[in-house]
Design a protein around this motif. Structure first.
Motif, PDB file in Angstrom:
ATOM      1  N   ASP A 222       4.635  16.828 -27.721  1.00 58.08           N
ATOM      2  CA  ASP A 222       6.013  16.417 -27.725  1.00 58.08           C
ATOM      3  C   ASP A 222       7.144  17.195 -27.381  1.00 58.08           C
ATOM      4  O   ASP A 222       6.713  18.319 -26.976  1.00 58.08           O
ATOM      5  N   GLY A 223       8.109  17.117 -27.710  1.00 61.90           N
ATOM      6  CA  GLY A 223       9.238  17.750 -27.325  1.00 61.90           C
ATOM      7  C   GLY A 223       9.333  19.311 -27.810  1.00 61.90           C
ATOM      8  O   GLY A 223      10.000  19.880 -27.351  1.00 61.90           O
ATOM      9  N   SER A 224       8.737  19.427 -29.044  1.00 62.27           N
ATOM     10  CA  SER A 224       8.756  20.708 -29.588  1.00 62.27           C
ATOM     11  C   SER A 224       7.307  21.479 -29.259  1.00 62.27           C
ATOM     12  O   SER A 224       7.293  22.586 -29.996  1.00 62.27           O
ATOM     13  N   GLY A 225       6.476  21.013 -28.668  1.00 63.70           N
ATOM     14  CA  GLY A 225       5.747  21.686 -28.079  1.00 63.70           C
ATOM     15  C   GLY A 225       4.140  21.291 -28.840  1.00 63.70           C
ATOM     16  O   GLY A 225       3.208  21.736 -28.537  1.00 63.70           O
ATOM     17  N   GLY A 226       4.453  20.298 -29.926  1.00 65.68           N
ATOM     18  CA  GLY A 226       3.336  19.968 -30.760  1.00 65.68           C
ATOM     19  C   GLY A 226       2.329  18.908 -29.916  1.00 65.68           C
ATOM     20  O   GLY A 226       2.693  18.320 -29.302  1.00 65.68           O
ATOM     21  N   ILE A 227       0.929  18.936 -30.155  1.00 71.33           N
ATOM     22  CA  ILE A 227       0.026  18.286 -29.446  1.00 71.33           C
ATOM     23  C   ILE A 227       0.032  16.720 -30.052  1.00 71.33           C
ATOM     24  O   ILE A 227      -0.297  16.517 -31.090  1.00 71.33           O
ATOM     25  N   MET A 228       0.319  15.655 -28.942  1.00 71.86           N
ATOM     26  CA  MET A 228      -0.001  14.468 -29.597  1.00 71.86           C
ATOM     27  C   MET A 228      -1.242  13.921 -29.265  1.00 71.86           C
ATOM     28  O   MET A 228      -1.837  13.049 -30.186  1.00 71.86           O
ATOM     29  N   GLN A 229      -1.825  14.017 -28.032  1.00 73.85           N
ATOM     30  CA  GLN A 229      -2.834  13.634 -27.881  1.00 73.85           C
ATOM     31  C   GLN A 229      -3.641  14.469 -26.544  1.00 73.85           C
ATOM     32  O   GLN A 229      -2.960  15.113 -25.938  1.00 73.85           O
ATOM     33  N   SER A 230      -4.964  14.399 -26.880  1.00 69.17           N
ATOM     34  CA  SER A 230      -5.633  15.167 -25.806  1.00 69.17           C
ATOM     35  C   SER A 230      -6.877  14.308 -25.359  1.00 69.17           C
ATOM     36  O   SER A 230      -7.475  13.219 -26.232  1.00 69.17           O
ATOM     37  N   GLY A 231      -7.375  14.694 -24.176  1.00 64.45           N
ATOM     38  CA  GLY A 231      -8.547  13.892 -23.750  1.00 64.45           C
ATOM     39  C   GLY A 231      -8.912  14.053 -22.283  1.00 64.45           C
ATOM     40  O   GLY A 231      -8.571  15.247 -21.587  1.00 64.45           O
ATOM     41  N   TRP A 232      -9.404  13.163 -21.664  1.00 60.63           N
ATOM     42  CA  TRP A 232     -10.102  13.165 -20.234  1.00 60.63           C
ATOM     43  C   TRP A 232      -9.424  11.892 -19.456  1.00 60.63           C
ATOM     44  O   TRP A 232      -9.564  11.001 -20.127  1.00 60.63           O
ATOM     45  N   HIS A 233      -9.357  12.336 -18.145  1.00 57.78           N
ATOM     46  CA  HIS A 233      -9.036  11.379 -17.225  1.00 57.78           C
ATOM     47  C   HIS A 233     -10.347  11.171 -16.425  1.00 57.78           C
ATOM     48  O   HIS A 233     -10.664  12.446 -15.844  1.00 57.78           O
ATOM     49  N   ARG A 245      -8.538   4.791  -9.049  1.00 59.35           N
ATOM     50  CA  ARG A 245      -8.564   4.218 -10.279  1.00 59.35           C
ATOM     51  C   ARG A 245      -8.351   5.549 -11.387  1.00 59.35           C
ATOM     52  O   ARG A 245      -9.036   6.837 -10.862  1.00 59.35           O
ATOM     53  N   VAL A 246      -7.920   5.242 -12.479  1.00 60.07           N
ATOM     54  CA  VAL A 246      -7.914   6.378 -13.614  1.00 60.07           C
ATOM     55  C   VAL A 246      -8.038   5.675 -14.860  1.00 60.07           C
ATOM     56  O   VAL A 246      -7.367   4.721 -15.127  1.00 60.07           O
ATOM     57  N   VAL A 247      -9.095   6.194 -15.538  1.00 57.89           N
ATOM     58  CA  VAL A 247      -9.235   5.693 -16.914  1.00 57.89           C
ATOM     59  C   VAL A 247      -9.334   6.952 -17.666  1.00 57.89           C
ATOM     60  O   VAL A 247      -9.709   8.126 -17.704  1.00 57.89           O
ATOM     61  N   ALA A 248      -8.289   6.697 -18.919  1.00 55.49           N
ATOM     62  CA  ALA A 248      -7.926   7.831 -19.603  1.00 55.49           C
ATOM     63  C   ALA A 248      -8.716   7.520 -21.107  1.00 55.49           C
ATOM     64  O   ALA A 248      -8.663   6.500 -21.801  1.00 55.49           O
ATOM     65  N   PHE A 249      -9.398   8.628 -21.707  1.00 56.17           N
ATOM     66  CA  PHE A 249      -9.998   8.451 -22.799  1.00 56.17           C
ATOM     67  C   PHE A 249      -9.564   9.535 -23.848  1.00 56.17           C
ATOM     68  O   PHE A 249      -9.393  10.591 -23.683  1.00 56.17           O
ATOM     69  N   TRP A 250      -8.880   8.997 -25.046  1.00 56.35           N
ATOM     70  CA  TRP A 250      -8.034   9.949 -25.676  1.00 56.35           C
ATOM     71  C   TRP A 250      -8.654  10.252 -27.140  1.00 56.35           C
ATOM     72  O   TRP A 250      -9.402   9.363 -27.659  1.00 56.35           O
ATOM     73  N   GLU A 251      -8.564  11.329 -27.492  1.00 57.30           N
ATOM     74  CA  GLU A 251      -8.767  11.744 -29.084  1.00 57.30           C
ATOM     75  C   GLU A 251      -7.535  12.151 -29.763  1.00 57.30           C
ATOM     76  O   GLU A 251      -6.657  12.841 -29.368  1.00 57.30           O
ATOM     77  N   GLU A 252      -7.208  11.634 -30.824  1.00 56.08           N
ATOM     78  CA  GLU A 252      -6.226  11.868 -31.634  1.00 56.08           C
ATOM     79  C   GLU A 252      -6.019  13.444 -32.224  1.00 56.08           C
ATOM     80  O   GLU A 252      -7.120  13.806 -32.522  1.00 56.08           O
ATOM     81  N   ALA A 253      -4.796  14.025 -31.855  1.00 57.81           N
ATOM     82  CA  ALA A 253      -4.800  15.454 -32.151  1.00 57.81           C
ATOM     83  C   ALA A 253      -4.672  15.509 -33.623  1.00 57.81           C
ATOM     84  O   ALA A 253      -4.203  14.781 -34.200  1.00 57.81           O
TER      85      ALA A 253
END
Length: 253
Positions: A222-233, A245-253
């Protein structure tokens, strides 16, 4: 024709242009990348070919054809006549890049044929991967332009970035998106940026590659540097160096 009279035959589509494949296939500097450490080729008709194996056996022969996207060499082992069998490789342009066709003629038994078929399946797959490795800088360029397309606030700049890195008929998937075609992908990113204008994407790992398939870690802050999401493309690269093709798999921070 008896089964043992038939040559070994296989074909493989490689996600690279013919010039790249031919160079990797024939260049003495890259020949060991697909035929194994210590392998040697003299890229001229009559030049020596030598391939040592981990079990101590050495295959050897001579180049009998080179040019016009074709390579052929004789093939024998140890004290065998080095011209006893013949390996031919030819490259043909196709929609997906290059179609490699390999034949190995003169093998005496079905056991020889099945063993060499397994071997050539391995080595041609390694060749295909080596050709993509030659394009690693192009692949990294495409991935980083794709990430930057998510970060720019300019729709015009985003369109330019996507044109450079993303196939016109490219697909994007994550659990909240099912988008087809570059223009629609751009519109989806525009909408995401309106909703989260301060969010920023960042690649946080090296790009791992297996043939034309890629994966790399991504983080959304986010704008303050906090992690919103992380994962893999997970992505697929096209022959022209654009993401298909790009498929995103996200894990909630």
């Amino acid at each position: 024709m008896k089964a043992t009279d038939a040559p070994v035959e296989l074909s493989l589509e490689i996600r690279a242009d013919r010039d790249t494949v031919f160079r990797v296939m024939c260049d003495p500097a890259t020949f060991p990348q697909w035929m194994g450490p210590g392998s040697e080729i003299e890229p001229r008709v009559g030049g020596d070919v030598r391939v040592p194996f981990a079990n101590g056996i050495v295959a050897s022969g001579r180049v009998v054809e080179l040019g016009n996207y074709r390579l052929a060499f004789s093939w024998g082992y140890g004290n065998e006549d080095a011209s006893s069998t013949l390996v031919r490789l030819s490259l043909h342009a196709c929609e997906g890049g290059t179609l490699l066709v390999l034949t190995h003629e003169g093998l005496e038994s079905e056991r020889d044929r099945s063993g060499h078929l397994a071997g050539w399946r391995h080595y041609t797959a390694v060749l295909a991967n080596a050709c993509l490795a030659e394009r690693s800088a192009l692949i990294e360029h495409a991935v980083d332009r794709w990430i930057e397309a998510w970060n720019t606030s300019s729709a015009a700049a985003r369109a330019e970035l996507l044109e450079a890195c993303y196939a016109e008929d490219g697909l994007f998937r994550d659990r909240g998106a099912l988008v087809e075609e570059r223009q629609e992908v751009a519109a989806y990113i525009d909408g995401a940026r309106r909703f989260l204008p301060d969010a920023r994407a960042e690649r946080t790992s090296d790009i791992e590659r297996c043939h034309e398939y890629l994966r790399y870690a991504v983080r959304i802050s986010d704008g303050s540097g906090g992690i919103m999401q992380s994962g893999w493309h997970f992505a697929e690269i096209g022959v022209e160096g654009r993401l298909k093709r790009v498929v995103a798999f996200w894990e909630e921070a």
